[in-house]
Design an enzyme around this catalytic site. Structure first.
Site, PDB file in Angstrom:
ATOM      1  N   SER A 119       0.826  -1.212   0.000  1.00 41.77           N
ATOM      2  CA  SER A 119       0.000   0.000   0.000  1.00 41.77           C
ATOM      3  C   SER A 119       0.853   1.251   0.000  1.00 41.77           C
ATOM      4  CB  SER A 119      -0.871   0.040   1.260  1.00 41.77           C
ATOM      5  OG  SER A 119      -1.739  -1.037   1.270  1.00 41.77           O
ATOM      6  N   HIS A 140      -1.952  -3.406  -6.824  1.00 44.48           N
ATOM      7  CA  HIS A 140      -2.549  -3.013  -5.543  1.00 44.48           C
ATOM      8  C   HIS A 140      -4.066  -3.233  -5.521  1.00 44.48           C
ATOM      9  CE1 HIS A 140      -3.401   0.352  -2.426  1.00 44.48           C
ATOM     10  NE2 HIS A 140      -3.119  -0.772  -1.811  1.00 44.48           N
ATOM     11  N   GLU A 152      -5.162  -0.835  -8.472  1.00 45.12           N
ATOM     12  CA  GLU A 152      -4.204   0.183  -8.926  1.00 45.12           C
ATOM     13  C   GLU A 152      -2.984  -0.542  -9.491  1.00 45.12           C
ATOM     14  OE1 GLU A 152      -3.852   4.246  -6.568  1.00 45.12           O
ATOM     15  OE2 GLU A 152      -3.987   2.572  -5.193  1.00 45.12           O
ATOM     16  N   ASN A 190      -4.871   6.018  -1.702  1.00 41.77           N
ATOM     17  CA  ASN A 190      -4.497   6.375  -0.330  1.00 41.77           C
ATOM     18  C   ASN A 190      -3.948   7.797  -0.223  1.00 41.77           C
ATOM     19  OD1 ASN A 190      -5.337   4.095   1.052  1.00 41.77           O
ATOM     20  ND2 ASN A 190      -3.524   2.950   0.437  1.00 41.77           N
TER      21      ASN A 190
HETATM   22  P1  NAD Z   1      -1.916  -9.643   6.945  1.00 41.04           P
HETATM   23  O1  NAD Z   1      -1.150  -9.337   8.184  1.00 41.04           O
HETATM   24  O2  NAD Z   1      -3.368  -9.981   7.051  1.00 41.04           O
HETATM   25  O3  NAD Z   1      -1.204 -10.872   6.173  1.00 41.04           O
HETATM   26  C1  NAD Z   1       0.164 -10.941   5.928  1.00 41.04           C
HETATM   27  C2  NAD Z   1       0.537 -12.420   5.795  1.00 41.04           C
HETATM   28  O4  NAD Z   1       1.899 -12.490   5.347  1.00 41.04           O
HETATM   29  C3  NAD Z   1       0.466 -13.197   7.120  1.00 41.04           C
HETATM   30  O5  NAD Z   1      -0.336 -14.355   6.949  1.00 41.04           O
HETATM   31  C4  NAD Z   1       1.928 -13.568   7.381  1.00 41.04           C
HETATM   32  O6  NAD Z   1       2.091 -14.829   8.013  1.00 41.04           O
HETATM   33  C5  NAD Z   1       2.488 -13.594   5.976  1.00 41.04           C
HETATM   34  N1  NAD Z   1       3.944 -13.477   5.904  1.00 41.04           N
HETATM   35  C6  NAD Z   1       4.773 -12.726   6.685  1.00 41.04           C
HETATM   36  N2  NAD Z   1       6.054 -12.915   6.307  1.00 41.04           N
HETATM   37  C7  NAD Z   1       6.029 -13.793   5.266  1.00 41.04           C
HETATM   38  C8  NAD Z   1       7.044 -14.397   4.459  1.00 41.04           C
HETATM   39  N3  NAD Z   1       8.339 -14.123   4.661  1.00 41.04           N
HETATM   40  N4  NAD Z   1       6.668 -15.248   3.498  1.00 41.04           N
HETATM   41  C9  NAD Z   1       5.356 -15.553   3.291  1.00 41.04           C
HETATM   42  N5  NAD Z   1       4.355 -15.018   4.032  1.00 41.04           N
HETATM   43  C10 NAD Z   1       4.687 -14.157   5.008  1.00 41.04           C
HETATM   44  O7  NAD Z   1      -1.670  -8.397   5.979  1.00 41.04           O
HETATM   45  P2  NAD Z   1      -2.609  -7.868   4.775  1.00 41.04           P
HETATM   46  O8  NAD Z   1      -3.561  -6.877   5.313  1.00 41.04           O
HETATM   47  O9  NAD Z   1      -3.102  -9.053   4.013  1.00 41.04           O
HETATM   48  O10 NAD Z   1      -1.534  -7.038   3.922  1.00 41.04           O
HETATM   49  C11 NAD Z   1      -0.660  -7.683   3.023  1.00 41.04           C
HETATM   50  C12 NAD Z   1      -0.137  -6.679   2.032  1.00 41.04           C
HETATM   51  O11 NAD Z   1      -1.244  -6.095   1.325  1.00 41.04           O
HETATM   52  C13 NAD Z   1       0.641  -5.491   2.633  1.00 41.04           C
HETATM   53  O12 NAD Z   1       1.694  -5.152   1.772  1.00 41.04           O
HETATM   54  C14 NAD Z   1      -0.402  -4.387   2.678  1.00 41.04           C
HETATM   55  O13 NAD Z   1       0.169  -3.095   2.586  1.00 41.04           O
HETATM   56  C15 NAD Z   1      -1.175  -4.684   1.424  1.00 41.04           C
HETATM   57  N6  NAD Z   1      -2.553  -4.153   1.400  1.00 41.04           N
HETATM   58  C16 NAD Z   1      -3.359  -4.239   2.494  1.00 41.04           C
HETATM   59  C17 NAD Z   1      -4.663  -3.741   2.439  1.00 41.04           C
HETATM   60  C18 NAD Z   1      -5.588  -3.847   3.627  1.00 41.04           C
HETATM   61  O14 NAD Z   1      -6.620  -3.148   3.643  1.00 41.04           O
HETATM   62  N7  NAD Z   1      -5.304  -4.690   4.601  1.00 41.04           N
HETATM   63  C19 NAD Z   1      -5.149  -3.171   1.257  1.00 41.04           C
HETATM   64  C20 NAD Z   1      -4.316  -3.126   0.133  1.00 41.04           C
HETATM   65  C21 NAD Z   1      -3.016  -3.622   0.227  1.00 41.04           C
END
Ligand code: NAD
Length: 291
Positions: A119, A140, A152, A190
């Site tokens: 993000s 994204h 995006e 964002n």
């Molecule tokens: P989350 O915490 O729900 O999930 C992250 C996952 O990654 C976890 O299951 C964790 O175990 C895993 N992980 C950590 N290290 C790892 C590794 N080395 N190898 C494999 N897996 C690993 O987070 P999320 O909300 O799903 O966010 C994930 C990404 O998406 C981030 O980059 C975030 O910025 C982006 N994002 C989030 C949102 C949102 O609203 N939550 C929206 C758009 C983008």
């Protein structure tokens, strides 16, 4: 370039939704996480979300079963080397993402496109640490992935046209719509949304309104489906603060300074829905404003 198989790193909130929509669109999906529990939870959640789509007659039972049949999981990151496109959706920490790419790169096919769902982290900086900055870009998705229409697509400084076209083709096959953004802090959505949320928190901090009046005003006054404070709780206040800090640091303009009240909520561990308390308290039957 034809994309038929997609590797997804991280099976959290975003990774499971990405796996869901990719499998429904007919891609072979390989989902990776460091925790078996995350993989098991993701598969269970995808199944429940697909069941809901069947009961609402959005998809057929055959379509659901075919999608589930296309999803495989692995704890071994390098297994993703055989896929055509990798979407990294692991924890939002730059060191975590660099470590993932370092381990994955030697296993990747030469033509594989590498993308990140980040993000807020610079796509150009992530790409510069890989062997393929021209085949690297930002992919994204919005949360919740199966519901939200937008993706995006963010070009790094070196992203080539074939990579952009291939990713654009995937977005279309998912039935979603792409907005193309250049690689500047927080991209488009964002960059606009977070300062609005931050301003709503300032409005609360300065006593211009309370939680209810601010959310009510924005819902009824601007036709937003959710008020900004309700939306902040849904996104997570820690995430909102992190993105404001990226804007503040990256654009060096005081207009992006995070509201001290937002910082205070995060320091209290009141992060919104995920901790049951934020601008609203979710522990009872109905959400109660905390101010
Ligand atoms: P989350 O915490 O729900 O999930 C992250 C996952 O990654 C976890 O299951 C964790 O175990 C895993 N992980 C950590 N290290 C790892 C590794 N080395 N190898 C494999 N897996 C690993 O987070 P999320 O909300 O799903 O966010 C994930 C990404 O998406 C981030 O980059 C975030 O910025 C982006 N994002 C989030 C949102 C949102 O609203 N939550 C929206 C758009 C983008």
């Amino acid at each position: 370039m034809d994309i038929e198989s997609i590797g997804i790193v991280g099976a959290g909130q975003m990774g499971n939704g990405i796996a869901h929509v990719c499998a429904l669109a007919g891609y072979d999906v390989l989902l990776n996480d460091v925790r078996q529990e995350a993989l098991d939870d993701a598969v269970g959640l995808i199944r429940r979300n697909l069941d809901r789509q069947v009961s609402r007659e959005k998809i057929s039972a055959e379509h659901r079963d075919a999608a589930m049949g296309r999803i495989r999981t692995t704890l071994t990151l390098t297994d993703l080397g055989a896929t055509d496109l990798v979407i990294e959706a692991a924890t939002e920490r730059e060191d975590v993402k660099h470590a993932i790419f370092a381990e994955l790169l030697p296993a990747l096919g030469e033509r594989t496109i590498l993308t990140s769902n980040t993000s807020s982290i610079s796509i150009t900086r992530l790409a510069s640490r890989t062997d393929r900055p021209e085949r690297f870009m930002g992919f994204h998705f919005m949360n919740p992935v199966p519901v939200m229409q937008l993706v995006e697509l963010i070009r790094g400084i070196a992203t080539d046209e074939a990579t952009y076209a291939a990713c654009h083709g995937v977005v279309e096959r998912l039935g979603k719509t792409a907005a193309t953004a250049e690689d500047f802090p927080a991209f488009i959505v964002n960059r606009i949304l977070m300062p609005m949320i931050n301003e709503a928190v300032y409005t609360l901090y300065e006593g211009v309104g309370n939680v209810n009046s601010i959310d009510q005003a924005m819902k009824l006054g601007t036709n937003h489906p959710m008020g900004p404070l309700e939306l902040a709780d849904f996104i997570g206040l820690d995430t909102c603060l992190a993105i404001m800090n990226v804007l503040h640091d990256g654009l060096a303009d005081t207009k992006y300074r995070p509201c001290p009240l937002l910082t205070k909520y995060v320091e209290a561990g009141w992060l919104g829905r995920k901790t049951q308390r934020g601008f609203y308290d979710y522990r009872g039957e109905t959400p109660e404003p905390t101010r």
